[in-house]
Design an enzyme around this catalytic site. Structure first.
Site, PDB file in Angstrom:
ATOM      1  N   ASP A 238       0.441  -1.510   0.108  1.00  0.00           N
ATOM      2  CA  ASP A 238      -0.338   0.125   0.512  1.00  0.00           C
ATOM      3  C   ASP A 238       0.937   1.223   0.187  1.00  0.00           C
ATOM      4  OD1 ASP A 238      -2.400   2.125   0.700  1.00  0.00           O
ATOM      5  OD2 ASP A 238      -3.479   0.094   2.333  1.00  0.00           O
TER       6      ASP A 238
ATOM      7  N   ASP B  37      -2.688   4.853  -2.705  1.00  0.00           N
ATOM      8  CA  ASP B  37      -3.132   5.738  -1.529  1.00  0.00           C
ATOM      9  C   ASP B  37      -4.413   6.450  -2.150  1.00  0.00           C
ATOM     10  OD1 ASP B  37      -4.263   5.680   1.187  1.00  0.00           O
ATOM     11  OD2 ASP B  37      -3.448   7.346   1.003  1.00  0.00           O
TER      12      ASP B  37
ATOM     13  N   GLU C 220      -7.476   3.480  -5.148  1.00  0.00           N
ATOM     14  CA  GLU C 220      -8.226   4.250  -4.211  1.00  0.00           C
ATOM     15  C   GLU C 220      -8.908   5.365  -5.009  1.00  0.00           C
ATOM     16  OE1 GLU C 220      -8.891   4.964  -0.035  1.00  0.00           O
ATOM     17  OE2 GLU C 220      -7.744   6.124  -0.863  1.00  0.00           O
TER      18      GLU C 220
ATOM     19  N   HIS D 222     -10.278  -0.832   5.802  1.00  0.00           N
ATOM     20  CA  HIS D 222      -9.577  -0.314   7.165  1.00  0.00           C
ATOM     21  C   HIS D 222     -10.722   0.830   7.012  1.00  0.00           C
ATOM     22  CE1 HIS D 222      -7.361   1.551   3.842  1.00  0.00           C
ATOM     23  NE2 HIS D 222      -7.352   2.114   4.676  1.00  0.00           N
ATOM     24  N   ASP D 223     -11.305   1.382   5.980  1.00  0.00           N
ATOM     25  CA  ASP D 223     -11.824   2.866   6.300  1.00  0.00           C
ATOM     26  C   ASP D 223     -13.117   3.052   6.885  1.00  0.00           C
ATOM     27  OD1 ASP D 223      -9.530   4.288   6.160  1.00  0.00           O
ATOM     28  OD2 ASP D 223      -9.454   4.046   3.943  1.00  0.00           O
TER      29      ASP D 223
HETATM   30  C1  GLC Z   1      -6.622   6.808   2.226  1.00  0.00           C
HETATM   31  C2  GLC Z   1      -6.688   5.274   2.831  1.00  0.00           C
HETATM   32  C3  GLC Z   1      -6.811   6.208   4.672  1.00  0.00           C
HETATM   33  C4  GLC Z   1      -6.014   6.579   4.852  1.00  0.00           C
HETATM   34  C5  GLC Z   1      -6.083   8.000   3.522  1.00  0.00           C
HETATM   35  C6  GLC Z   1      -4.626   9.611   4.020  1.00  0.00           C
HETATM   36  O1  GLC Z   1      -8.361   6.400   2.027  1.00  0.00           O
HETATM   37  O2  GLC Z   1      -7.202   4.495   2.670  1.00  0.00           O
HETATM   38  O3  GLC Z   1      -6.577   5.013   5.776  1.00  0.00           O
HETATM   39  O4  GLC Z   1      -6.298   7.545   6.297  1.00  0.00           O
HETATM   40  O5  GLC Z   1      -5.958   7.598   2.929  1.00  0.00           O
HETATM   41  O6  GLC Z   1      -3.468   8.499   3.588  1.00  0.00           O
END
Ligand code: GLC
Ligand code: CA
Length: 564
Positions: free
Chosen positions: A107, A208, A249, A321-322
């Site tokens: 990641d 990310d 993402e 995880h979010d």
């Molecule tokens: C993404 C991750 C999240 C994180 C954010 C900032 O959305 O999945 O967990 O807080 O990026 O890096």
């Protein structure tokens, strides 16, 4: 070194038939009693992942980090945080995973670094430091930020550095300064990090917050900025063109844009994580809970299925995880916990795309009602503080946290009924969900009717039925408010997937030709006249007549991540 290299997935598009398992390392398995999951802990659980049938692991960040945002604030992308282990442990994980034909997806948090990253430490020293231009700066006076861009984790996106008389930009927490992607030296550094990990035997990367890297802060265009696709194409040709998996993402993506991100000429990414379906039970902000609108959910998922079929590629996920736990969110974590968790599994695994299962999802792990002091997430604390300051009712704020707060998905993995669910001998960094004595892997692995067995069977069924991998998709009964049913079709094979979202019995008529079809999987024994609460099944029939191909549905434009 053992020669695990030959087994590695070299085939182009290998990830299309793969199933990935997402590990949140802090909460997966602790091996040394400090209450924090680690790499050696993961190694001891690889056989479990193999028995589930996973092909790869998406490992959330394990790089050096002060942990302001649980590792999404990286201070060194080429080093393992001692909390998780050492580089040798990481190499051993890659190797042990490879032996079990599990690929490793890292990641990479490339939109921003930690403030403690060497680049930022240098960048704040002076305006002429060579690393200064690695970040996004604007001149200004204290108290008057350059504009009113807001950070996703609350407050202004600008942070003042008095010694420079400048503000730096941060899309997330102030501990996470955004990198300046318009600086070619930054991009080259990032590609080099990817090369470094590929050399260690990593098979892919989750990128990310990728949809915000092309931003134009002055015009306040953050997601889907003017340079976004140019940067992705450059990165892809530099480091991904050899079949490396790259999943971005992209909270802001809609179907047409996803076709660009995942186009079949391979000039950008393998796939993206899109979140359009995530908004179906939310109001103006993510903290506002609305009842699930199943008709809308069906419409959205169907538009992604038909919209990318043959032209791009979907990822399939219900949790990460979010996000909160799906069985608590769209299922029923009370009397129909088992049936609804299995129903959601059947829904997800019947669609076209690459499935991702978040740790514990395969056990039907549920949300957890923490008090504020027990919450660990920076986003939750910022939300609560801002809410109090705005005069909101603390009880209502906590309701919102329990509904959608990110700690719901971050409680320790529930391995067995022993102390701390078998996660740690010490004190866990975040509380274990008190329901672990009944919901745990040990209790489920040998039970044919468990949520775990359902996921394991579904993975096997997908792999042995090309119609599930590549068939086209047709939504049935789009206006039915309680049943999500669809067909997958390839050649003369047809699979019917039926999922009831209701806690009552519901009427549902099988489409013609399915009366004597073979049951591939079902969450109840036998069939009844009506659908029982949260009943779900997959039926296969062969010898189906070829149906005319449907035009892909026109997708709608969706909200941008700001609403998150
Ligand atoms: C993404 C991750 C999240 C994180 C954010 C900032 O959305 O999945 O967990 O807080 O990026 O890096
Ligand atoms: Ca540990």
């Amino acid at each position: 070194m053992e020669s695990y290299d030959t087994k590695r997935p070299a085939r182009k598009g290998w990830w299309k038939s793969a199933v990935f398992y997402q590990i949140y390392p802090k909460s997966f398995q602790d091996s040394n009693g400090d209450g924090i999951g680690d790499l050696n802990g993961i190694i001891t659980r690889l056989d479990y992942l193999q028995s589930l049938g996973a092909d790869g692991i998406w490992l959330c960040p394990v790089f050096c980090s002060p942990q302001a945002d649980n590792g999404y604030d990286v201070s060194d992308y080429r080093a393992i945080d001692p909390m998780f282990g050492s580089m040798e442990d990481m190499e051993r994980l890659i190797q042990e995973a490879g032996k079990r034909n599990l690929s490793i997806i890292l990641d990479l948090v490339f939109n921003h670094t930690s403030r403690e990253h060497f680049w930022f430490q240098e960048a704040v020293k002076s305006r002429d430091n060579p690393y200064h231009e690695y970040y996004i700066w604007r001149d200004g006076k204290e108290g008057t930020p350059p504009n009113d861009c807001e950070a996703i984790f609350g407050g202004s996106a600008w942070e003042y550095v008095p010694s420079l008389g400048q503000y730096y930009f941060h899309q997330f927490a102030r501990e996470q300064p955004d990198l300046n992607w318009s600086n070619p030296a930054v991009r080259e550094q990032l590609y080099d990090i990817i090369r470094y990990w590929k050399n260690k035997g990593v098979d892919g990367f989750r990128l990310d917050a990728l949809d915000v890297i092309g931003k134009d802060v002055d015009r306040q265009i953050i997601a889907r900025g003017p340079n976004l696709h140019r940067y992705i194409q450059e990165m892809s040709s530099e480091v991904f063109s050899d079949g490396t998996l790259a999943v971005g993402e992209a909270w802001s993506a809609d179907v047409p844009e996803a076709r660009e991100y995942t186009n079949s000429d391979g000039s950008e990414l393998s796939m993206i994580f899109q979140f359009e379906q995530n908004f179906v039970d939310q109001g103006e902000t993510k903290w506002e809970k609305k009842p699930l609108d199943l008709v809308r959910l069906k419409k959205i998922l169907a538009s992604w299925q038909t919209g990318l079929h043959g032209t791009g590629w979907n990822s399939l996920f219900l949790e990460n995880h979010d996000l909160p736990r799906i069985v608590s969110r769209w299922g029923n974590d009370g009397p129909f916990w088992n049936q609804s968790a299995r129903m959601l599994a059947i829904l997800q695994m019947g669609m076209e795309g690459t499935p991702y299962i978040f740790q514990g999802q395969e056990l039907g792990m549920t949300n957890c009602r923490f008090c504020l002091e027990e919450c660990r997430d920076v986003e939750i604390h910022n939300f609560y503080k801002a809410g109090l300051a705005a005069g909101k009712d603390p009880a209502e704020l906590m309701e919102a946290v329990w509904f959608i707060g990110r700690d719901n998905g971050r409680t320790p993995m529930q391995w067995d009924a022993s102390k701390n669910a078998g996660f740690t001998e010490g004190t866990p960094w975040i509380c274990v969900n008190p329901n672990y004595p009944s919901i745990n892997a040990h209790a489920q692995m040998d039970d044919p009717d468990s949520v775990f067995s359902c996921y394991r069977d579904l993975i096997r069924i997908r792999k042995s039925h090309p119609v599930l991998l590549n068939g086209d998709f047709e939504l049935l009964e789009p206006d039915n408010e309680t049943v999500f049913a669809y067909l997958r079709r390839l050649g003369d094979q047809e699979v019917l997937v039926v999922c009831s979202f209701s806690a009552q019995n519901e009427a549902f008529e099988l489409p013609d030709g399915f009366e004597d079809a073979q049951t591939l999987i079902s969450n109840y024994r036998g069939r009844s006249q009506t659908l029982r609460p949260y009943e779900a099944f997959m039926l296969l029939r062969t010898g189906a007549e070829k149906q005319p191909k449907k035009e892909p549905a026109e997708p709608e434009i969706i909200k941008d991540r700001k609403a998150d």
